[in-house]
Motif scaffolding. Structure first.
Motif, PDB file in Angstrom:
ATOM      1  N   ALA A   1       0.920  -1.302   0.002  1.00  0.00           N
ATOM      2  CA  ALA A   1       0.029  -0.060  -0.013  1.00  0.00           C
ATOM      3  C   ALA A   1       0.802   1.174   0.010  1.00  0.00           C
ATOM      4  CB  ALA A   1      -0.729   0.290   1.311  1.00  0.00           C
ATOM      5  N   MET A   2       2.066   1.119   0.984  1.00  0.00           N
ATOM      6  CA  MET A   2       2.752   2.444   0.788  1.00  0.00           C
ATOM      7  C   MET A   2       3.503   2.558  -0.559  1.00  0.00           C
ATOM      8  SD  MET A   2       2.823   3.987   3.962  1.00  0.00           S
ATOM      9  CE  MET A   2       2.763   3.566   5.615  1.00  0.00           C
ATOM     10  N   ILE A   3       3.846   1.653  -1.316  1.00  0.00           N
ATOM     11  CA  ILE A   3       4.561   1.758  -2.630  1.00  0.00           C
ATOM     12  C   ILE A   3       3.579   2.525  -3.477  1.00  0.00           C
ATOM     13  CG2 ILE A   3       5.560   0.441  -4.460  1.00  0.00           C
ATOM     14  CD1 ILE A   3       6.814  -1.479  -2.362  1.00  0.00           C
ATOM     15  N   ALA A   4       2.149   1.729  -3.209  1.00  0.00           N
ATOM     16  CA  ALA A   4       1.137   2.067  -4.194  1.00  0.00           C
ATOM     17  C   ALA A   4       0.724   3.388  -4.064  1.00  0.00           C
ATOM     18  CB  ALA A   4       0.022   1.349  -4.049  1.00  0.00           C
ATOM     19  N   TYR A   5       0.875   4.228  -2.805  1.00  0.00           N
ATOM     20  CA  TYR A   5       0.594   5.614  -2.668  1.00  0.00           C
ATOM     21  C   TYR A   5       1.473   6.238  -3.680  1.00  0.00           C
ATOM     22  CZ  TYR A   5      -1.863   4.836   1.911  1.00  0.00           C
ATOM     23  OH  TYR A   5      -2.744   4.764   2.997  1.00  0.00           O
ATOM     24  N   GLY A   6       2.608   6.005  -3.645  1.00  0.00           N
ATOM     25  CA  GLY A   6       3.637   6.661  -4.563  1.00  0.00           C
ATOM     26  C   GLY A   6       3.090   6.639  -6.081  1.00  0.00           C
ATOM     27  N   ILE A   7       2.930   5.443  -6.238  1.00  0.00           N
ATOM     28  CA  ILE A   7       2.483   5.011  -7.686  1.00  0.00           C
ATOM     29  C   ILE A   7       1.121   5.885  -7.958  1.00  0.00           C
ATOM     30  CG2 ILE A   7       1.606   3.216  -9.155  1.00  0.00           C
ATOM     31  CD1 ILE A   7       4.152   2.726  -8.793  1.00  0.00           C
ATOM     32  N   VAL A   8       0.341   6.188  -7.194  1.00  0.00           N
ATOM     33  CA  VAL A   8      -0.800   6.875  -7.639  1.00  0.00           C
ATOM     34  C   VAL A   8      -0.456   8.119  -8.149  1.00  0.00           C
ATOM     35  CG1 VAL A   8      -2.933   8.133  -6.570  1.00  0.00           C
ATOM     36  CG2 VAL A   8      -2.344   5.991  -5.900  1.00  0.00           C
ATOM     37  N   PHE A   9       0.260   8.760  -7.365  1.00  0.00           N
ATOM     38  CA  PHE A   9       0.951  10.080  -7.994  1.00  0.00           C
ATOM     39  C   PHE A   9       1.492   9.990  -9.497  1.00  0.00           C
ATOM     40  CE2 PHE A   9       0.190  11.125  -3.679  1.00  0.00           C
ATOM     41  CZ  PHE A   9      -0.093  12.460  -3.692  1.00  0.00           C
ATOM     42  N   ILE A  10       2.254   8.945  -9.450  1.00  0.00           N
ATOM     43  CA  ILE A  10       3.043   8.760 -10.752  1.00  0.00           C
ATOM     44  C   ILE A  10       1.944   8.623 -11.804  1.00  0.00           C
ATOM     45  CG2 ILE A  10       4.328   7.117 -12.096  1.00  0.00           C
ATOM     46  CD1 ILE A  10       6.312   8.475 -10.397  1.00  0.00           C
ATOM     47  N   LEU A  11       0.992   7.777 -11.488  1.00  0.00           N
ATOM     48  CA  LEU A  11      -0.023   7.444 -12.458  1.00  0.00           C
ATOM     49  C   LEU A  11      -0.937   8.861 -12.847  1.00  0.00           C
ATOM     50  CD1 LEU A  11      -1.524   4.129 -11.544  1.00  0.00           C
ATOM     51  CD2 LEU A  11       0.063   4.487 -13.317  1.00  0.00           C
ATOM     52  N   LEU A  12      -1.073   9.698 -11.970  1.00  0.00           N
ATOM     53  CA  LEU A  12      -1.870  10.762 -11.873  1.00  0.00           C
ATOM     54  C   LEU A  12      -1.164  11.589 -13.165  1.00  0.00           C
ATOM     55  CD1 LEU A  12      -2.854  12.024  -8.509  1.00  0.00           C
ATOM     56  CD2 LEU A  12      -4.206  11.189 -10.466  1.00  0.00           C
ATOM     57  N   LEU A  13       0.247  11.663 -13.107  1.00  0.00           N
ATOM     58  CA  LEU A  13       0.909  12.340 -14.061  1.00  0.00           C
ATOM     59  C   LEU A  13       0.704  11.660 -15.658  1.00  0.00           C
ATOM     60  CD1 LEU A  13       4.428  13.227 -12.806  1.00  0.00           C
ATOM     61  CD2 LEU A  13       2.494  14.693 -13.169  1.00  0.00           C
ATOM     62  N   GLY A  14       0.270  10.617 -15.759  1.00  0.00           N
ATOM     63  CA  GLY A  14       0.355   9.716 -16.948  1.00  0.00           C
ATOM     64  C   GLY A  14       1.370   9.253 -17.163  1.00  0.00           C
ATOM     65  N   GLU A  15       2.444   8.866 -16.077  1.00  0.00           N
ATOM     66  CA  GLU A  15       3.737   8.259 -16.297  1.00  0.00           C
ATOM     67  C   GLU A  15       3.484   6.918 -15.518  1.00  0.00           C
ATOM     68  OE1 GLU A  15       6.342  10.010 -17.537  1.00  0.00           O
ATOM     69  OE2 GLU A  15       5.615  12.125 -17.495  1.00  0.00           O
ATOM     70  N   ILE A  16       4.583   6.061 -15.560  1.00  0.00           N
ATOM     71  CA  ILE A  16       4.684   4.988 -14.940  1.00  0.00           C
ATOM     72  C   ILE A  16       5.996   4.820 -14.153  1.00  0.00           C
ATOM     73  CG2 ILE A  16       5.537   3.473 -16.717  1.00  0.00           C
ATOM     74  CD1 ILE A  16       2.774   2.339 -14.683  1.00  0.00           C
ATOM     75  N   ASP A  17       6.195   3.963 -13.338  1.00  0.00           N
ATOM     76  CA  ASP A  17       7.473   3.825 -12.469  1.00  0.00           C
ATOM     77  C   ASP A  17       7.875   2.232 -12.413  1.00  0.00           C
ATOM     78  OD1 ASP A  17       9.869   3.726 -10.943  1.00  0.00           O
ATOM     79  OD2 ASP A  17       9.401   5.567  -9.738  1.00  0.00           O
ATOM     80  N   LEU A  18       8.247   1.393 -12.914  1.00  0.00           N
ATOM     81  CA  LEU A  18       8.595   0.177 -13.078  1.00  0.00           C
ATOM     82  C   LEU A  18       9.626  -0.064 -11.954  1.00  0.00           C
ATOM     83  CD1 LEU A  18       8.504  -0.922 -16.874  1.00  0.00           C
ATOM     84  CD2 LEU A  18       6.661  -0.763 -14.958  1.00  0.00           C
ATOM     85  N   SER A  19      10.351   1.061 -11.441  1.00  0.00           N
ATOM     86  CA  SER A  19      11.701   0.600 -10.409  1.00  0.00           C
ATOM     87  C   SER A  19      11.179   0.481  -8.991  1.00  0.00           C
ATOM     88  CB  SER A  19      12.783   1.617 -10.765  1.00  0.00           C
ATOM     89  OG  SER A  19      12.226   3.003 -10.205  1.00  0.00           O
ATOM     90  N   VAL A  20       9.973   0.824  -8.734  1.00  0.00           N
ATOM     91  CA  VAL A  20       9.607   1.123  -7.181  1.00  0.00           C
ATOM     92  C   VAL A  20       9.749  -0.243  -6.601  1.00  0.00           C
ATOM     93  CG1 VAL A  20       8.234   2.919  -7.435  1.00  0.00           C
ATOM     94  CG2 VAL A  20       7.208   0.683  -7.732  1.00  0.00           C
ATOM     95  N   SER A  21       9.784  -1.355  -6.977  1.00  0.00           N
ATOM     96  CA  SER A  21      10.042  -2.745  -6.017  1.00  0.00           C
ATOM     97  C   SER A  21      11.211  -2.778  -5.783  1.00  0.00           C
ATOM     98  CB  SER A  21       9.532  -3.790  -7.037  1.00  0.00           C
ATOM     99  OG  SER A  21      10.130  -3.696  -8.255  1.00  0.00           O
ATOM    100  N   TYR A  22      12.324  -2.511  -6.786  1.00  0.00           N
ATOM    101  CA  TYR A  22      13.705  -2.689  -6.351  1.00  0.00           C
ATOM    102  C   TYR A  22      14.346  -1.587  -5.483  1.00  0.00           C
ATOM    103  CZ  TYR A  22      13.893  -7.085  -8.663  1.00  0.00           C
ATOM    104  OH  TYR A  22      13.860  -8.579  -8.841  1.00  0.00           O
ATOM    105  N   VAL A  23      13.834  -0.380  -5.957  1.00  0.00           N
ATOM    106  CA  VAL A  23      13.909   0.712  -5.088  1.00  0.00           C
ATOM    107  C   VAL A  23      13.533   0.710  -3.548  1.00  0.00           C
ATOM    108  CG1 VAL A  23      13.553   3.362  -4.585  1.00  0.00           C
ATOM    109  CG2 VAL A  23      14.118   2.602  -6.998  1.00  0.00           C
ATOM    110  N   SER A  24      12.277  -0.048  -3.330  1.00  0.00           N
ATOM    111  CA  SER A  24      12.128  -0.285  -2.163  1.00  0.00           C
ATOM    112  C   SER A  24      13.172  -1.404  -1.298  1.00  0.00           C
ATOM    113  CB  SER A  24      10.763  -0.829  -1.892  1.00  0.00           C
ATOM    114  OG  SER A  24      10.672  -2.140  -2.192  1.00  0.00           O
TER     115      SER A  24
END
Lengths: 255, 414
Positions: free
Chosen positions: B80-103
């Motif tokens: 859920a914490m990671i997904a909170y950040g993803i929401v902002f990325i998706l709002l921009l119309g972007e994607i971030d595939l790196s979050v899992s390994y960044v975590s």
């Protein structure tokens, strides 16, 4: 209508590489006046507008605003002077509501950096009322759900909300039906009644003859003539647009 | 002033008519109309969760127990914490595939920093790990905006590179153990019954106060506001749900401490998204980048900030995941983590195309995704393959529901 021009260009010239887009164009608009800017495709209408709006600089010539010589290097400079442009694509964010769009980039905030929605909504409603834009159901609707005329009205209202003095409208009625065109033309009229200087680019001579006070005709980057609407006919304008006398024809030697 | 004009013209102006106070009956009518026209909000998600929960209950009686559901909250916290950040990325119309390994990088840094030869205390190492993950987000954002590259490609490169960094950092050890109880207690603490009640009551009171105050401010400004009975009705609903939740948790091990963290981040990030200029600009950039630019918004800067935020939230998620396991292994950040996090945001109702979505969608989506994970884990003889298939189908269903409801909304001009 005051006779003193609020915005004036003197001998502005713009080249894009080998292409001479504008040649020594003199253009002016007064307070409370609706000045139509017409010309065939490639006549230089957009180039002139973009230069005034600060999208790019003119190569030569001067721009005067309220009799002061000004340099407009960015859209921000232009809006600081009180010049606002409503482009054809309107530049509205569909997913945001009317209030958010009208205040985009100039939001009011309160404590804790909190957006002051109540105050923005009130100003928004006041502005729309003062322009008699009354077909909206609510200012909290996303812009995506509005009609073309309503969107155009919102874009215009957004431009005039900031105490702007000159509003430039790029083809405001191009994509609209009859009733919606009526709405927008009425709105344009109200702007001039409120003392704003309005520059309206249009291909539609019918619309222009309905609202404009004067009509400036560009052809091949040169100002052919400025007509008083009262003393001219649509034929005069068409003739000027297509066969107007030029000082020089681009690509041909000057005699 | 505005109030006056409202009263004067309410019969003649449609715009003004919408500004006057609605009665309770009218409000409920409007609400019903919105529901009928496909503006369902969170209802499909909650409804979906109930169905999923009932299905699992028939297959595995252990599912609907307080013990299991509090455990579920702990399981979903990281995602859920990671997904909170993803929401902002998706709002921009972007994607971030790196979050899992960044975590995972944040988790590894935290774990290794506290061990010899470094022996850095946890209260220094924890912020450092979060700073590191934020800086990784900054790096991605700067590369994307400077070279005008698609975020998909840049973060895919990040996905590969940071997984390599995790492998190298952990090295031959295979696993790095976290013994520091201050870290492991993040996920292993369950609040006592009394503290659980206090937390619940604070939540209810805060909700009631903000809800009443913001409505009163609108009333005073002469703007459309909700009728008071509706406000009280909402407060009662929230209170009942909260009280039920507390009683339910207390009947087991108690409310997990991570619940509080999840709610605090939910409120904080929702505030950022809905009530600040930054949040407004994120929506604007996602909705119409050109309009945002012309409005004087520094689009590239906003994009970089959002990638930093996603990096930070990935770090927070990584710390929680590491704390839950009590160790960080070479497979950290791998497996379903990335797709679960993105699926959570999307299932919760955040559009992949930018500009539409809410922070809470991450929490609801993570609840759905991890419920499936948890429930299928309780049923004997269900393979990992089956779990992925079910999660995939739910994601598909969520996207289809979203598409249908959006079409419905457009048709009804909402």
């Amino acid at each position: 209508m005051s006779t003193q021009p609020i915005l004036k260009t003197v001998g502005v010239t713009k080249r894009f590489g080998a292409i001479q887009a504008l040649t020594e164009v003199n253009f002016e608009v007064c307070e409370g006046e609706i000045m139509a800017l017409v010309g065939d495709n490639g006549a230089g209408k957009s180039t002139l507008i973009k230069g005034i709006a600060g999208i790019y600089a003119f190569d030569e010539g001067d721009v005067f605003f309220q009799d002061r010589k000004v340099t407009i290097n960015s859209p921000r400079d232009a809006s600081q002077l009180g010049i606002e442009v409503v482009y054809q694509d309107l530049a509205l964010a569909d997913n945001l509501d009317v209030v958010a769009n009208m205040f985009l980039g100039r939001e009011r905030t309160g404590p804790f950096a909190r957006l002051d929605e109540a105050s923005m909504e009130k100003s928004c409603v006041d502005t729309l009322n003062s322009l008699a834009v009354t077909t909206l159901r609510s200012v909290r609707l996303p812009v995506a759900s509005l009609s073309g005329g309503q969107r155009q009205s919102i874009a215009v209202a957004k431009a005039v909300m900031w105490n702007s003095k000159v509003v430039i409208l790029d083809e405001p009625t191009a994509a609209l039906g009859v009733a919606q065109t009526r709405q927008v033309l009425d709105l344009v009229q109200r702007l001039s009644e409120k003392g704003l200087a309005v520059v309206m680019i249009s291909h539609n001579l019918h619309d222009i003859f309905e609202v404009a006070d004067r009509i400036a005709v560009l052809r091949l980057g040169q100002m052919v003539n400025v007509f008083e609407r009262k003393n001219s006919s649509q034929q005069d304008i068409v003739h000027a647009m297509t066969a107007g006398r030029l000082k020089s024809v681009p690509g041909m030697a000057v005699e | 002033m505005a109030t006056q004009t409202n009263n004067d013209n309410s019969s003649t102006s449609a715009l003004l008519a919408s500004q006057r106070q609605t009665t309770t009956g009218e409000y409920l009518q409007n609400l019903f109309k919105q529901l009928r026209t496909g503006n369902l909000g969170v209802i499909p998600i909650l409804f979906g969760w109930v169905i999923i929960a009932l299905i699992f209950q028939t297959q595995a009686p252990a599912f609907l127990t307080a013990f299991n559901l509090t455990n579920l909250i702990v399981q979903m916290a990281g995602v859920a914490m990671i997904a909170y950040g993803i929401v902002f990325i998706l709002l921009l119309g972007e994607i971030d595939l790196s979050v899992s390994y960044v975590s995972a990088v944040a988790g590894v840094l935290l774990a290794m920093g506290m061990l010899p030869p470094f022996n850095v205390p946890w209260f220094i190492m924890l912020p450092l790990a979060l700073v590191a993950s934020t800086l990784i987000g900054l790096l991605h954002g700067v590369i994307i905006t400077t070279f005008q590259l698609p975020s998909f490609v840049v973060t895919l490169a990040g996905f590969l590179a940071w997984s390599g960094v995790v492998l190298i950092l952990i090295g031959g050890a295979g696993t790095v153990v976290i013994q520091e109880s201050a870290i492991t207690s993040i996920t292993r603490t369950f609040l006592s019954d009394e503290v659980g009640w206090v937390v619940g009551i604070i939540a209810i009171v805060l909700y009631a106060i903000t809800s009443i105050l913001s409505n009163r401010r609108r009333q005073q400004g002469g703007l459309a506001s909700k009728p008071m009975p509706i406000i009280w009705g909402e407060i009662v609903l929230v209170a009942l749900a909260t009280i039920g939740f507390v009683i339910f948790c207390n009947s087991g091990r108690g409310m997990p401490l991570v619940t509080v963290y999840l709610i605090v981040f939910l409120i904080g990030l929702t505030y950022v998204a809905q009530n600040t200029k930054f949040g407004r600009y994120v929506y604007a950039v996602g909705g119409n980048k050109e309009a945002a630019r012309r409005a004087g918004i520094r689009v590239e800067r906003i994009r970089v900030y959002v990638f930093m935020l996603a990096g930070f939230m990935a770090g927070v998620g990584g710390v929680i995941l590491a704390a839950r396991l009590g160790s960080v292994a070479t497979n950290a950040g791998g497996g379903d983590l990335l797709l679960n996090a993105i699926a959570a945001a999307v299932i919760g109702g955040t559009s992949l195309f930018g500009g539409r979505g809410k922070v809470y969608s991450a929490l609801l989506g993570a609840l759905i995704v991890m419920t499936i994970d948890n429930g299928l884990g309780l049923i004997p003889n269900v393979s990992a393959g089956a779990r992925s298939i079910v999660t995939g189908l739910v994601l598909l269903a969520a996207v289809i529901i979203d598409a249908i409801s959006r079409r419905q909304q457009q048709r009804t001009g909402r």
